[in-house]
Design an enzyme around this catalytic site. Structure first.
Site, PDB file in Angstrom:
ATOM      1  N   HIS A 230     178.799 118.156  51.586  1.00 53.10           N
ATOM      2  CA  HIS A 230     178.056 116.930  51.240  1.00 53.10           C
ATOM      3  C   HIS A 230     176.592 117.059  51.683  1.00 53.10           C
ATOM      4  O   HIS A 230     175.664 116.846  50.911  1.00 53.10           O
ATOM      5  CB  HIS A 230     178.708 115.726  51.926  1.00 53.10           C
ATOM      6  CG  HIS A 230     177.969 114.418  51.759  1.00 53.10           C
ATOM      7  ND1 HIS A 230     178.353 113.442  50.865  1.00 53.10           N
ATOM      8  CD2 HIS A 230     176.853 113.947  52.371  1.00 53.10           C
ATOM      9  CE1 HIS A 230     177.510 112.423  50.935  1.00 53.10           C
ATOM     10  NE2 HIS A 230     176.586 112.694  51.851  1.00 53.10           N
ATOM     11  N   GLU A 231     176.393 117.443  52.927  1.00 56.45           N
ATOM     12  CA  GLU A 231     175.011 117.505  53.447  1.00 56.45           C
ATOM     13  C   GLU A 231     174.186 118.568  52.708  1.00 56.45           C
ATOM     14  O   GLU A 231     173.003 118.374  52.448  1.00 56.45           O
ATOM     15  CB  GLU A 231     175.017 117.808  54.942  1.00 56.45           C
ATOM     16  CG  GLU A 231     175.675 116.735  55.793  1.00 56.45           C
ATOM     17  CD  GLU A 231     175.146 115.320  55.515  1.00 56.45           C
ATOM     18  OE1 GLU A 231     175.932 114.378  55.603  1.00 56.45           O
ATOM     19  OE2 GLU A 231     173.959 115.178  55.158  1.00 56.45           O
TER      20      GLU A 231
ATOM     21  N   HIS B 125     172.663 117.178  49.717  1.00 60.37           N
ATOM     22  CA  HIS B 125     171.370 116.528  49.997  1.00 60.37           C
ATOM     23  C   HIS B 125     170.271 117.586  50.124  1.00 60.37           C
ATOM     24  O   HIS B 125     169.187 117.442  49.560  1.00 60.37           O
ATOM     25  CB  HIS B 125     171.423 115.737  51.307  1.00 60.37           C
ATOM     26  CG  HIS B 125     172.226 114.484  51.243  1.00 60.37           C
ATOM     27  ND1 HIS B 125     172.133 113.578  50.206  1.00 60.37           N
ATOM     28  CD2 HIS B 125     173.143 113.976  52.100  1.00 60.37           C
ATOM     29  CE1 HIS B 125     172.952 112.561  50.430  1.00 60.37           C
ATOM     30  NE2 HIS B 125     173.582 112.777  51.574  1.00 60.37           N
TER      31      HIS B 125
ATOM     32  N   HIS C 213     172.887 110.003  47.216  1.00 62.09           N
ATOM     33  CA  HIS C 213     174.275 109.541  47.202  1.00 62.09           C
ATOM     34  C   HIS C 213     174.711 109.099  45.814  1.00 62.09           C
ATOM     35  O   HIS C 213     173.935 108.586  45.035  1.00 62.09           O
ATOM     36  CB  HIS C 213     174.445 108.398  48.201  1.00 62.09           C
ATOM     37  CG  HIS C 213     174.548 108.887  49.600  1.00 62.09           C
ATOM     38  ND1 HIS C 213     174.046 108.212  50.693  1.00 62.09           N
ATOM     39  CD2 HIS C 213     175.077 110.035  50.098  1.00 62.09           C
ATOM     40  CE1 HIS C 213     174.274 108.890  51.793  1.00 62.09           C
ATOM     41  NE2 HIS C 213     174.902 110.014  51.462  1.00 62.09           N
TER      42      HIS C 213
END
Lengths: 89, 568
Positions: free
Chosen positions: B294-295, B298, B304
């Site tokens: 997930h990170e 980014h 998101h």
């Protein structure tokens, strides 16, 4: 039946997560993740902006958009998550 | 999905990363592997590659930290915020930080990798039996050197497979002692220490000296957490002490008494009331792989998503057999295009099936920038004698092939093409040479582009010609060569190597455009003279060939317009 034990809440030394009220939790959450700007608003304005911010958060999380601080919203705010804001700022 | 303001992304495909430090919760080899798998999630669906650096500055600098860890966004103890990362760019941009007050695992409880022993570094098997007793954590039973160990199969007595568990008596990590074990007692600032300490540090990490005198030798390392160690609290790394006394009652296991959040905790001494030493009990923990994937999303430019099952959804939820959601794939490929396999090679014709004026004499069909009288197309000519069309698009569900004031139609129903029909009879205001056209899905309006002008037909009524600058396109554009409907009310307009996104309702180009066609639609020619949508696929045409792209932005077919689309 014995009366249910009355739970005693203890403040543990070094415990970062303070026991916050739901309102404090919600306000902190909405600001931290970009749903509400951090400048202070007063009275009525504050209520409107909180309700609007709640609706935006509820939409992002796929919750019912009530604009209220209902149970499912509070639970969602307590869930572990990423620290990156949801609203680009 | 969302991208960051201005579609921040890396301007190169070979992205680098560096792991600056480790969590005491997981063996560094497991952490390395979790991060590598997390990067692979994204390299599997994009042209990106990820290379690990061991010193210097990498694009993505990865670190663990607690509470205030050196940037303006402090973490918040156990649970709550798990990690954060910055969008691509210089300095802290692109970096990923993980909260080390969390219990990092692979999402299903302690992951204990053994060292030494005879199991080649295999993971502990919990529970395991040893001399008739069942163990669900490492033990020092059976040993006199106080080293925790475990079996790596269910039954030690039968298989005799074992290894040593993480312990500061066995090794340290980081520091400057190359992983040497702690030496107890050791002296630090004149004081003697019999165990790991956080003294002398602000970041809350437990460390020890690897000689008996730190003041003299300045040799140290960080202490790995034992699998039975508590998390957070004020006794990080210490094991629970059972039984312990709390508010006068005795407890033989972890409890949530005294807390409003239901989290399980224990005392790390025999009496909490006296010593107030405590910590959270190990739970399932958070999957470092999932949170890192997930990170890193980014760090590559994704913000998101509001799709609950998407990896880029803000909240953590453990998934056993992880695979990227379509929303994540569309988001990352919007920024970097799909994984480019070998460039599609159009089939090389062995013989030219028709005399093909276009490739013999380029002057034969100069592309007029201004509509001029057209070279007459003999209406008896069927479309199969042409190799290149002015534009192809779907109108009222049927493929339309336009060429010099005429058009042919291909319906899904039958195999033959119908035509030629005269453009001027159906759309009299439109010039003979049309560079591109599209039918707006919502309003059924038909837009025609020729040179730097456009017309909008609503039924028989027409608006135009108007300059394409009215839509917000730059006056540098010679012509619009393709149009792709993208969901309701958005249309991508292609010209040269770029494309713009038109908001049809607002009649203006969205911010953040143009984008390079070959970046977002990797694998197709970036000088396609026609782009259109048909039956769920995107077609890029150049000369007599087309490149077909599926919804995952993968080129899944290259073929001939006349054979495959016109069914010649």
């Amino acid at each position: 039946w014995s009366l249910p034990l009355k739970s005693v809440f203890v403040t543990f030394p070094g415990d970062i997560m303070k026991n916050m009220t739901d309102g404090e939790l919600a306000e902190g959450y909405l600001k931290k993740f970009g749903y509400m700007d951090t400048l202070q608003r007063s009275g009525f304005q504050s209520m409107v902006s909180t309700s609007k911010a709640l609706k935006r958060m509820q939409r992002q999380m796929g919750l019912e958009e009530t604009g209220e601080l209902d149970k499912s919203t509070i639970e969602a705010m307590k869930k572990p998550r990423c620290g990156v804001p949801d609203v680009a700022n | 999905y969302q991208t960051f303001e201005g579609d921040l992304k890396w301007d190169h495909k070979d992205v680098t990363y560096r792991i600056l430090n480790y969590s005491p919760d997981m063996d560094s080899a497991l952490t390395d592997d979790a991060f590598a798998r997390a990067f692979k999630v994204w390299s599997d669906v994009t042209p990106l590659t990820f290379t690990r650096l061991f010193d210097g500055t990498a694009d993505i600098m990865i670190s663990f930290g607690k509470a205030d860890h050196g940037d303006p966004y402090p973490f918040d103890g156990k649970d709550g915020l798990l990690a954060h990362a910055y969008p691509p760019g210089e300095g802290v941009q692109g970096d990923a930080h993980f909260d080390d007050d969390e219990y990092w695992t692979l999402g299903t409880g302690p992951v204990v990798k053994t060292r030494y022993g005879n199991a080649d570094g295999a993971m502990c098997h919990f529970p395991f039996t040893f001399e008739g007793k069942t163990y669900s954590s490492c033990t020092t039973d059976g040993r006199t050197d106080n080293l925790p160990w475990c079996a790596t199969t269910a039954d030690y007595s039968k298989d005799k497979k074992f290894g040593f568990c993480p312990s500061e008596l066995l090794y340290t990590f980081g520091g400057n002692a190359d992983g040497a074990p702690c030496v107890f007692p050791f002296t630090f600032l004149g004081e003697e220490y019999d165990s790991c300490t956080t003294e002398g540090r602000r970041d809350g990490y437990r460390w020890c000296a690897t000689t008996d005198n730190f003041d003299k030798d300045i040799k140290y390392g960080f202490c790995p957490s034992r699998d039975t160690a508590v998390i957070g609290g004020n006794s990080e790394g210490e094991p629970c002490h059972f039984p312990f006394v709390f508010l006068g009652k005795t407890y033989d296991s972890c409890t949530s008494e005294g807390r409003g959040d239901g989290k399980l905790w224990c005392s790390t001494t025999d009496n909490y009331d006296d010593h107030k030493k405590w910590g959270f009990c190990p739970d399932q923990g958070y999957s470092l792989f999932l949170v890192a994937a997930h990170e890193f999303g980014h760090a590559l430019g994704l913000d998101h998503s509001n799709i609950r099952d998407a990896l880029m959804y803000p909240m953590y939820s453990y998934v056993e057999d992880f695979s990227l959601h379509e929303d994540d794939i569309q988001g990352i490929q919007y920024l970097y295009g799909p994984k480019t396999g070998p460039d599609p090679k159009p089939p090389q014709p062995t013989t030219v099936p028709y005399p093909d004026p276009d490739i013999t004499d380029p002057t034969n069909d100069p592309r007029p920038t201004e509509p001029t009288t057209t070279t007459p197309v003999d209406p008896a000519n069927d479309a199969c004698k042409l190799t290149k069309f002015d534009t192809i698009t779907v109108i009222e569900g049927e493929l339309h092939f336009f060429k010099d004031g005429h058009y042919w139609k291909m319906s899904n129903r039958n195999d033959g093409n119908q035509g030629p029909f005269s453009v001027s009879e159906r759309w009299p205001a439109v010039p003979a040479v049309i560079d591109s056209a599209f039918e707006d899905i919502l309003t059924k309006k038909i837009y025609f582009f020729s040179g730097n002008r456009f017309w909008v037909y609503t039924g028989q009524s027409v608006l135009g010609p108007r300059s394409i600058e009215k839509l917000g396109l730059p006056n540098t554009i010679q012509k619009v060569e393709g149009a792709l409907q993208r969901g309701k009310g958005k249309v991508l307009l292609f010209s040269g190597e770029n494309f713009w996104r038109l908001d049809v309702k607002a009649q203006t180009i969205d911010k953040g455009y143009p984008k390079y066609t070959d970046v977002v639609f990797g694998g197709v020619p970036n000088d396609a003279h026609d782009v259109f949508q048909y039956n769920g696929h995107i077609y890029f045409c150049r000369d007599r060939f087309y490149w077909r792209m599926n919804s995952r932005k993968q080129v899944d077919r290259v073929g001939y317009v006349k054979y495959d689309l016109l069914k010649c």
